[in-house]
Design a protein around this motif. Structure first.
Motif, mmCIF file in Angstrom:
data_model
loop_
_atom_site.group_PDB
_atom_site.id
_atom_site.type_symbol
_atom_site.label_atom_id
_atom_site.label_comp_id
_atom_site.label_asym_id
_atom_site.label_seq_id
_atom_site.Cartn_x
_atom_site.Cartn_y
_atom_site.Cartn_z
ATOM 1 N N CYS A 292 -6.753 17.671 21.197
ATOM 2 C CA CYS A 292 -5.674 18.645 21.407
ATOM 3 C C CYS A 292 -6.186 19.908 22.105
ATOM 4 O O CYS A 292 -5.511 20.463 22.974
ATOM 5 N N ALA A 293 -7.384 20.371 21.717
ATOM 6 C CA ALA A 293 -7.949 21.550 22.380
ATOM 7 C C ALA A 293 -8.232 21.269 23.847
ATOM 8 O O ALA A 293 -7.984 22.109 24.721
ATOM 9 N N ALA A 294 -8.746 20.064 24.139
ATOM 10 C CA ALA A 294 -9.024 19.693 25.532
ATOM 11 C C ALA A 294 -7.737 19.614 26.345
ATOM 12 O O ALA A 294 -7.671 20.101 27.484
ATOM 13 N N LEU A 295 -6.698 19.012 25.777
ATOM 14 C CA LEU A 295 -5.415 18.909 26.485
ATOM 15 C C LEU A 295 -4.780 20.287 26.670
ATOM 16 O O LEU A 295 -4.120 20.541 27.681
ATOM 17 N N SER A 296 -4.973 21.184 25.703
ATOM 18 C CA SER A 296 -4.476 22.548 25.854
ATOM 19 C C SER A 296 -5.136 23.227 27.049
ATOM 20 O O SER A 296 -4.475 23.915 27.838
ATOM 21 N N SER A 297 -6.438 23.024 27.198
ATOM 22 C CA SER A 297 -7.163 23.594 28.330
ATOM 23 C C SER A 297 -6.647 23.026 29.648
ATOM 24 O O SER A 297 -6.429 23.768 30.619
ATOM 25 N N LEU A 298 -6.420 21.706 29.686
ATOM 26 C CA LEU A 298 -5.893 21.080 30.901
ATOM 27 C C LEU A 298 -4.495 21.610 31.233
ATOM 28 O O LEU A 298 -4.165 21.839 32.401
ATOM 29 N N GLY A 299 -3.659 21.799 30.202
ATOM 30 C CA GLY A 299 -2.328 22.344 30.434
ATOM 31 C C GLY A 299 -2.380 23.741 31.027
ATOM 32 O O GLY A 299 -1.606 24.081 31.935
ATOM 33 N N LEU A 300 -3.309 24.549 30.555
ATOM 34 C CA LEU A 300 -3.452 25.911 31.082
ATOM 35 C C LEU A 300 -3.968 25.904 32.526
ATOM 36 O O LEU A 300 -3.538 26.718 33.346
ATOM 37 N N ILE A 301 -4.862 24.979 32.838
ATOM 38 C CA ILE A 301 -5.320 24.841 34.223
ATOM 39 C C ILE A 301 -4.154 24.455 35.124
ATOM 40 O O ILE A 301 -3.983 24.991 36.235
ATOM 41 N N ALA A 302 -3.330 23.516 34.649
ATOM 42 C CA ALA A 302 -2.155 23.103 35.425
ATOM 43 C C ALA A 302 -1.209 24.286 35.639
ATOM 44 O O ALA A 302 -0.622 24.444 36.725
ATOM 45 N N MET A 303 -1.066 25.130 34.642
ATOM 46 C CA MET A 303 -0.214 26.314 34.775
ATOM 47 C C MET A 303 -0.794 27.306 35.775
ATOM 48 O O MET A 303 -0.066 27.936 36.545
ATOM 49 N N ALA A 304 -2.127 27.442 35.768
ATOM 50 C CA ALA A 304 -2.765 28.361 36.711
ATOM 51 C C ALA A 304 -2.569 27.903 38.147
ATOM 52 O O ALA A 304 -2.480 28.731 39.067
ATOM 53 N N LEU A 305 -2.491 26.588 38.356
ATOM 54 C CA LEU A 305 -2.351 26.027 39.702
ATOM 55 C C LEU A 305 -0.901 25.827 40.121
ATOM 56 O O LEU A 305 -0.628 25.495 41.282
ATOM 57 N N ALA A 306 0.044 26.017 39.182
ATOM 58 C CA ALA A 306 1.451 25.699 39.453
ATOM 59 C C ALA A 306 2.042 26.633 40.507
ATOM 60 O O ALA A 306 1.801 27.849 40.495
ATOM 61 N N THR A 307 2.819 26.040 41.406
ATOM 62 C CA THR A 307 3.507 26.816 42.444
ATOM 63 C C THR A 307 5.007 26.569 42.441
ATOM 64 O O THR A 307 5.744 27.250 43.157
ATOM 65 N N THR A 308 5.458 25.585 41.661
ATOM 66 C CA THR A 308 6.885 25.268 41.573
ATOM 67 C C THR A 308 7.316 25.310 40.112
ATOM 68 O O THR A 308 6.476 25.239 39.193
ATOM 69 N N GLU A 309 8.609 25.386 39.899
ATOM 70 C CA GLU A 309 9.124 25.434 38.527
ATOM 71 C C GLU A 309 8.772 24.173 37.754
ATOM 72 O O GLU A 309 8.351 24.237 36.595
ATOM 73 N N ASN A 310 8.924 23.012 38.378
ATOM 74 C CA ASN A 310 8.657 21.751 37.687
ATOM 75 C C ASN A 310 7.190 21.621 37.288
ATOM 76 O O ASN A 310 6.874 21.197 36.168
ATOM 77 N N SER A 311 6.278 21.974 38.204
ATOM 78 C CA SER A 311 4.852 21.869 37.877
ATOM 79 C C SER A 311 4.477 22.889 36.800
ATOM 80 O O SER A 311 3.636 22.614 35.929
ATOM 81 N N ALA A 312 5.099 24.061 36.830
ATOM 82 C CA ALA A 312 4.830 25.072 35.806
ATOM 83 C C ALA A 312 5.298 24.600 34.439
ATOM 84 O O ALA A 312 4.572 24.720 33.438
ATOM 85 N N LEU A 313 6.496 24.040 34.385
ATOM 86 C CA LEU A 313 7.028 23.552 33.116
ATOM 87 C C LEU A 313 6.211 22.378 32.579
ATOM 88 O O LEU A 313 5.976 22.273 31.375
ATOM 89 N N ALA A 314 5.760 21.494 33.472
ATOM 90 C CA ALA A 314 4.942 20.357 33.039
ATOM 91 C C ALA A 314 3.647 20.840 32.400
ATOM 92 O O ALA A 314 3.226 20.342 31.347
ATOM 93 N N GLY A 315 3.009 21.828 33.035
ATOM 94 C CA GLY A 315 1.781 22.385 32.468
ATOM 95 C C GLY A 315 2.024 23.054 31.132
ATOM 96 O O GLY A 315 1.245 22.878 30.180
ATOM 97 N N TYR A 316 3.125 23.803 31.034
ATOM 98 C CA TYR A 316 3.417 24.485 29.771
ATOM 99 C C TYR A 316 3.730 23.497 28.650
ATOM 100 O O TYR A 316 3.282 23.678 27.508
ATOM 101 N N VAL A 317 4.493 22.459 28.965
ATOM 102 C CA VAL A 317 4.835 21.462 27.939
ATOM 103 C C VAL A 317 3.565 20.793 27.410
ATOM 104 O O VAL A 317 3.408 20.586 26.203
ATOM 105 N N LEU A 318 2.648 20.433 28.324
ATOM 106 C CA LEU A 318 1.382 19.832 27.885
ATOM 107 C C LEU A 318 0.609 20.798 27.001
ATOM 108 O O LEU A 318 0.116 20.420 25.923
#
Length: 400
Positions: A292-318
């Motif tokens: 869970c800690a590893a997936l939380s880190s991956l979700g935050l990386i995805a949020m840092a790289l997000a440029t669209t609403e859908n990619s941002a929401l996907a990162g936040y949900v993870l």
């Protein structure tokens, strides 16, 4: 009430469910009040939104809560009973909650909130320690999964008591107090005699060797630090989710943010249950926490790289699902590493600091990074903290 006396090797499901209902009642006791009802009451009293007034009352309450959680935990340890403290705290916090509606000045509200935080933690601190007195290690994964219901029900209770036409301001406070009583009372009434002797053995019987004591201390420090690192990330997103989403989609509404947060809380429940049950069956309590800690880190990386609403929401949900699952499972597995049952509630009070310290860290961290480098820099830093939490948990798993 009957004294808490020795019982079985494993607890029946009905008792675990009553404990879960009681812990969820603890969340209902403060989530709708602090997130909705208190800001509304201050707004009514001050004639408009007053962020400074809300900040003063929240900060003062958080300081008192931290101290009271440790203090009442220590008192419940010394007294040798939990249920009496839980009952007294439940009654006192409910009464003080209702009193908020009769306050006529900001100073009165702040004073009531401070005393309310004391009585609330008179209830909350012995409650989790009671679970540690009763639930064996073989069932702590399942218990942690069930604990995921607490934040979900806390959020849903806020939506329920503020449903249009259901109740006015004062009645909402009474309604919250009544719901809390209904949720906690069954555990108090039917939960007597569930303590297990092997969970109450003094520390000198649990650990005879200095090496074992040293490993135990490392486990405690590692678990405390890992939770703090994940809590910092979770608190940051709780506070700034809406602002971040609006930096990507300017017209992103408050209701959408609230709905997404609620969905994350609800989806985390079955995932935490499955992960907790798996850890019990395979005797691997740390593995789900590390994942869970590893997936939380991956979700935050995805949020840092997000440029669209859908990619941002996907990162936040993870991130949201992973972090909520981590925190739920961590709450029960903490009971496994605490070495001294005679100080269990007091020691849990120190673990509770991981819930309050982030509120002191996040504002400065955000002000230092976001104006200069944007939210992406903040998320990269938070991802690094979550990754360190993962490494700490893996180290603890290997040490075991």
């Amino acid at each position: 009430m009957a004294a808490d006396t020795p019982s079985q090797e494993r607890q029946p499901l009905w008792f675990l469910l009553l404990l879960t209902l009681a812990v969820a009642g603890g969340a209902v006791a403060y989530v709708p009040f602090l997130t909705v009802l208190l800001p509304v009451r201050i707004s009514e009293l001050m004639g408009g939104e007053d962020v400074a007034a809300l900040s003063y009352s929240t900060f003062a309450g958080a300081v008192i809560a931290s101290l009271a959680n440790i203090g009442f935990g220590w008192l419940s340890d010394r007294s040798g009973t939990r249920r009496g403290w839980i009952l007294a705290g439940m009654i006192a916090s409910g009464a003080l909650l209702v009193c908020v509606g009769y306050a006529t000045s900001l100073s009165q509200i702040i004073a009531i909130v401070m005393v309310w935080q004391m009585s609330l933690n008179m209830m909350l601190s012995p409650l989790l320690a009671w679970a540690g007195d009763c639930v064996p290690d073989e069932q702590k994964g399942l218990l942690g999964g069930l604990f995921a219901l607490a934040p979900a029900l806390g959020a849903l209770s806020g939506a329920f008591v503020t449903f249009p036409g259901l109740a006015d301001g004062q009645t909402r406070l009474v309604l919250v107090a009544a719901i809390v009583g209904v949720m906690i009372a069954p555990a108090l009434v039917f939960g007597g005699g569930r303590r297990m002797p092997r969970l109450m053995e003094p520390a000198d019987k649990l650990s005879q060797r200095a090496e074992a004591g040293k490993r135990q201390r490392k486990a405690i420090v590692g678990m405390w630090t890992a939770r703090l690192l994940v809590q910092v990330s979770e608190a940051a997103l709780f506070a700034f989710l809406l602002f971040w989403m609006r930096s990507i989609t300017p017209d992103f509404g408050e209701n959408r943010a609230a709905n997404i947060f609620s969905v994350v809380l609800v989806v985390a429940v079955p995932i935490a249950l499955v992960a907790g049950r798996w850890s019990d069956r395979h005797g691997r309590p740390m593995v789900p926490l590390a994942i869970c800690a590893a997936l939380s880190s991956l979700g935050l990386i995805a949020m840092a790289l997000a440029t669209t609403e859908n990619s941002a929401l996907a990162g936040y949900v993870l991130f949201g699902i992973s972090s909520m699952t981590f925190l739920s499972l961590h709450s029960s597995q903490t009971l496994r590493v605490l070495p001294r049952p005679q100080h269990r509630a007091r020691d849990l009070g120190f673990f509770n600091l991981t819930n309050t310290v982030p509120s002191l860290i996040i504002p400065g961290l955000t002000l230092a990074l976001v104006p200069v480098a944007g939210f992406s820099a903040l998320f990269v830093l938070l991802a690094a903290l979550a990754a360190v939490a993962c490494l700490l948990i893996l180290f603890l798993a290997r040490a075991r």
